[in-house]
Design a protein around this motif. Structure first.
Motif, PDB file in Angstrom:
ATOM      1  N   ILE A   1      70.961 -51.563   2.320  1.00 22.35           N
ATOM      2  CA  ILE A   1      71.311 -52.434   3.441  1.00 22.35           C
ATOM      3  C   ILE A   1      70.971 -51.675   4.718  1.00 22.35           C
ATOM      4  CG2 ILE A   1      73.105 -53.865   4.455  1.00 22.35           C
ATOM      5  CD1 ILE A   1      72.681 -54.268   1.385  1.00 22.35           C
ATOM      6  N   THR A   2      70.172 -52.289   5.579  1.00 21.09           N
ATOM      7  CA  THR A   2      69.789 -51.623   6.818  1.00 21.09           C
ATOM      8  C   THR A   2      70.243 -52.445   8.020  1.00 21.09           C
ATOM      9  OG1 THR A   2      67.630 -52.712   6.995  1.00 21.09           O
ATOM     10  CG2 THR A   2      67.730 -50.693   5.689  1.00 21.09           C
ATOM     11  N   HIS A   3      70.272 -51.778   9.163  1.00 20.92           N
ATOM     12  CA  HIS A   3      70.578 -52.496  10.402  1.00 20.92           C
ATOM     13  C   HIS A   3      69.762 -51.897  11.541  1.00 20.92           C
ATOM     14  CE1 HIS A   3      73.179 -48.949  10.805  1.00 20.92           C
ATOM     15  NE2 HIS A   3      73.180 -49.187  12.108  1.00 20.92           N
ATOM     16  N   ASP A   4      69.487 -52.703  12.534  1.00 19.27           N
ATOM     17  CA  ASP A   4      68.683 -52.288  13.679  1.00 19.27           C
ATOM     18  C   ASP A   4      69.292 -52.882  14.946  1.00 19.27           C
ATOM     19  OD1 ASP A   4      66.791 -51.492  15.466  1.00 19.27           O
ATOM     20  OD2 ASP A   4      65.108 -52.566  14.556  1.00 19.27           O
ATOM     21  N   LYS A   5      69.809 -51.978  15.798  1.00 17.89           N
ATOM     22  CA  LYS A   5      70.382 -52.421  17.072  1.00 17.89           C
ATOM     23  C   LYS A   5      69.363 -52.368  18.213  1.00 17.89           C
ATOM     24  CE  LYS A   5      75.140 -51.005  16.029  1.00 17.89           C
ATOM     25  NZ  LYS A   5      76.299 -50.172  16.479  1.00 17.89           N
ATOM     26  N   ASN A   6      68.232 -51.748  17.967  1.00 21.87           N
ATOM     27  CA  ASN A   6      67.202 -51.626  19.004  1.00 21.87           C
ATOM     28  C   ASN A   6      66.292 -52.849  18.966  1.00 21.87           C
ATOM     29  OD1 ASN A   6      65.575 -50.520  21.046  1.00 21.87           O
ATOM     30  ND2 ASN A   6      64.211 -49.591  19.534  1.00 21.87           N
ATOM     31  N   ILE A   7      66.865 -54.005  19.203  1.00 16.75           N
ATOM     32  CA  ILE A   7      66.118 -55.245  19.077  1.00 16.75           C
ATOM     33  C   ILE A   7      66.615 -56.241  20.120  1.00 16.75           C
ATOM     34  CG2 ILE A   7      67.694 -56.293  17.387  1.00 16.75           C
ATOM     35  CD1 ILE A   7      65.161 -57.246  15.884  1.00 16.75           C
ATOM     36  N   ALA A   8      65.735 -57.111  20.558  1.00 18.53           N
ATOM     37  CA  ALA A   8      66.093 -58.142  21.539  1.00 18.53           C
ATOM     38  C   ALA A   8      65.414 -59.449  21.156  1.00 18.53           C
ATOM     39  CB  ALA A   8      65.663 -57.714  22.941  1.00 18.53           C
ATOM     40  N   LYS A   9      66.069 -60.552  21.504  1.00 19.37           N
ATOM     41  CA  LYS A   9      65.520 -61.879  21.200  1.00 19.37           C
ATOM     42  C   LYS A   9      64.955 -62.499  22.473  1.00 19.37           C
ATOM     43  CE  LYS A   9      68.298 -65.412  20.446  1.00 19.37           C
ATOM     44  NZ  LYS A   9      69.221 -66.381  19.788  1.00 19.37           N
ATOM     45  N   VAL A  10      63.772 -63.056  22.362  1.00 17.16           N
ATOM     46  CA  VAL A  10      63.111 -63.731  23.481  1.00 17.16           C
ATOM     47  C   VAL A  10      62.812 -65.164  23.064  1.00 17.16           C
ATOM     48  CG1 VAL A  10      61.128 -63.737  25.029  1.00 17.16           C
ATOM     49  CG2 VAL A  10      62.074 -61.554  24.243  1.00 17.16           C
ATOM     50  N   ALA A  11      63.070 -66.108  23.955  1.00 22.08           N
ATOM     51  CA  ALA A  11      62.803 -67.519  23.656  1.00 22.08           C
ATOM     52  C   ALA A  11      61.949 -68.122  24.767  1.00 22.08           C
ATOM     53  CB  ALA A  11      64.105 -68.297  23.515  1.00 22.08           C
TER      54      ALA A  11
END
Length: 412
Positions: free
Chosen positions: A255-265
């Protein structure tokens, strides 16, 4: 002569005493027909400190000068480690990426290796020397210094192992190997003895910090014998190799996780051919990697396009997309930095039973799913940043601790 390539991360060489300990470990393994090539990262948080200095000088430092600056961190490490080995009486030489012939493209801050000239290393090994190489860096055809991006020392080590046809490539870190989840979040996480290249590649690209994805890609491409181990003990690590299990069994490896992410719409996008191409070609032309993508229909002839990028590339992405929005006649742009990605990784993971179990684990914790992406060996969900730890624990409990094993209906 057998050739072993070892890589030591910044924590492993973070202090003079740790550098001396690494020197003893290297010498212990050398000799008896074994040539040692050692790749080293910058000490501790040296890279971050150098970046802070750059941004104190100017808010927009040129990429070329950033590479020139950051490359010095590894040069400090290799020279100190070479001194430590030399002080113990063993012949040694330290070399920069350019000196050993690591040739890259000209994309500063995240260059890709084009080829490795192994001649210099082989010459030094034949003289009986241990060769210490600066990780994370290379040089272009025009003699410009480049860096390979975060985790680039892993890539350097695997690239050298491939070029030298090394018998083994050992990646030394501050953990014992690859775990089923981040032990800092899930104390019950278990170390994996063996994991496949494909599973490790997904785990690395989805947030696991043990190995850089590009290093795993190279290892798979050139069939490099790879092992992740701790530099602080003699415990057996995790071996990364080809396929590892029987056909028909679906088992979650991690199980992995990534907090260095952003959502663009991109909102109100005209529904006509060529629009998606325009959006993502503008991003690709600026070397921005896109991960999850969703196109949703708002009403007739108008769509919304949502995607994720690295948080460190959000400002650049928004700047580019604002221009794109005007050119394609979209209504506007929104973005959100308070998101994270959680993923399950394992062979044949895109089965409905696995998705059902993952989604149930999140639903039981009342965690909303914003986006979903799948592949043959992973399912990823975008969720609220504040729910990350809870989500990882819930999914880990569901698959790992409870030992869920799903078989194909036609399994042998």
């Amino acid at each position: 002569m057998k050739i072993y390539v070892q890589k030591y991360g910044g924590t492993s060489v973070g202090t003079p005493q740790r550098i001396k300990n690494v020197a003893e470990r290297i010498i212990k393994k050398s000799g008896n027909g074994v040539g040692m090539v050692v790749v080293v990262s910058a000490m501790g948080d040296t890279t971050d400190k150098l970046l802070e200095l750059a941004y104190e000088i100017t808010p927009n430092p040129p990429d070329r000068e950033i590479d020139m600056l950051l490359a010095t961190g590894e040069q400090i490490s290799i020279s100190l480690l070479a001194m430590a080995i030399g002080a113990l009486g063993h012949p040694v030489i330290s070399l920069t990426g350019g000196q050993v012939g690591i040739i890259t493209d000209d994309v500063h801050k995240k260059a890709r290796i084009l080829r490795v000239n192994s001649k210099r290393i082989l010459e030094e090994l034949n003289k009986g020397k241990i060769v210490i190489v600066a990780g994370f860096q290379g040089i272009t055809e025009n003699n410009e210094i480049t860096t390979l991006g975060r985790g680039g020392s892993d890539t350097t080590a695997v690239a050298l192992a491939a070029a030298l046809n090394a018998d083994l490539c050992e990646i030394y870190t501050d953990v014992d190997g690859v775990y089923t989840a981040d032990p800092r979040i899930v104390p019950e996480a278990m170390k994996l003895d063996i994991i496949s290249y494909d599973e490790m590649l997904e785990m690395a690209s989805l947030g696991a910090k043990v190995l850089h994805p590009r290093s795993v890609e190279l290892a798979k491409q050139y069939n490099v014998n790879l092992e992740v181990k701790s530099s602080f003990n003699e415990n057996k690590g995790t071996i990364i190799k080809g396929e590892t299990g029987m056909e028909g069994i679906l088992r979650v490896s991690g199980i992995t996780h990534d907090k260095n992410i952003a959502k663009v719409a991109i909102l109100g996008v005209p529904d006509k051919p060529g629009i998606a191409y325009k959006v993502f070609s503008d991003l690709a032309d600026n070397n921005i990697n896109v991960d999850m993508i969703i196109q949703s229909i708002r009403h007739e002839k108008v769509n919304d396009i949502s995607f994720t990028v690295g948080k460190d590339e959000l400002d650049k992405t928004v700047s580019i997309m604002r221009k794109t929005v005007e050119e394609i006649g979209a209504k506007g742009i929104e973005y959100d930095k308070n998101v994270a990605k959680v993923s399950v990784v394992g062979a044949g993971i895109n089965k409905s039973e696995v998705a059902k179990a993952m989604f149930q684990a999140l639903a039981d914790e009342e965690i909303n799913i914003q986006m979903i992406s799948t592949s043959e060996i992973k399912i990823s969900c975008l969720i609220d940043l504040q729910m990350t730890e809870r989500a990882v624990k819930a999914i880990h409990n569901k698959f790992i601790l409870n030992g869920i094993e799903i078989r194909h209906q036609d399994a042998i």
